[in-house]
Design a protein around this motif. Structure first.
Motif: not given
Length: 185
Positions: A43-63
């Motif tokens: 949880q801390t790693g996902l928060d620090l990286l500001d990543v939501h693996l369940d969200w999709f916003s186009g190709i910009a998601t995969f950074n």
């Protein structure tokens, strides 16, 4: 039981049986602690990286942050879980990423997503969870190896099962030796 600092004759299986260092806690305590630390790290790693693996916003998601969250974060979490739990940590390491991502998906279902963002289809999201669990298990395996290097490689309950030949193996080797003697004459 011999003390960990004493020298042991590794050619003597009975002496090797005595080399066992006590764990720091019961399996239940180590499991709960490893699960809690693993979940907190994910949880801390996902928060620090500001990543939501369940969200999709186009190709910009995969950074780059998304790639780190998919690969390096679960492996690192698994290593810590494997080191906390010890032998069997690779099995325990499957569960913290699943729990964290399930809670995250549930929260995303019941909140307003940012503009232009959609929830991943459930099938693709399950694939991501399975990848997270497997990467974490690889880390758990590595964590087990680190712990085993620190505490020793000897088998806990005696010599390894294949350390002593079975009677059939001895008979087969005697027969093959006799056959080779006959052919060489």
């Amino acid at each position: 039981m011999k003390q960990p600092d004493e020298k042991v004759d590794v050619n003597n299986p009975e002496a090797a049986m005595d080399v066992m260092r006590p764990q720091w806690g019961s399996p239940l305590l180590r499991g709960v602690t490893g699960f809690a630390i693993g979940g907190a790290m994910m949880q801390t790693g996902l928060d620090l990286l500001d990543v939501h693996l369940d969200w999709f916003s186009g190709i910009a998601t995969f950074n780059a942050s998304w790639i780190l969250a998919m690969t390096l974060l679960p492996v690192t979490t698994g290593i810590v879980i494997g080191m906390v739990y010890g032998y069997g940590g690779k099995y325990l390491a499957h569960f913290p990423p699943a729990a964290v991502l399930l809670i995250s998906y549930y929260q995303s279902l019941h909140t307003q997503l940012p503009e232009g963002t959609h929830l991943l289809p459930i099938g693709l999201w399950v694939v991501f969870i399975i990848l997270q669990m497997e990467f974490c298990a690889v880390g758990g395996f590595l964590g087990e190896i680190f712990v085993r290097r620190r505490t020793g490689w000897f088998h806990r309950y005696g010599p390894a099962p294949d350390a002593v030949p079975l009677p059939d193996d001895q008979a087969d080797s005697q027969q093959s030796a006799a056959a080779s003697d006959r052919t060489s004459v």
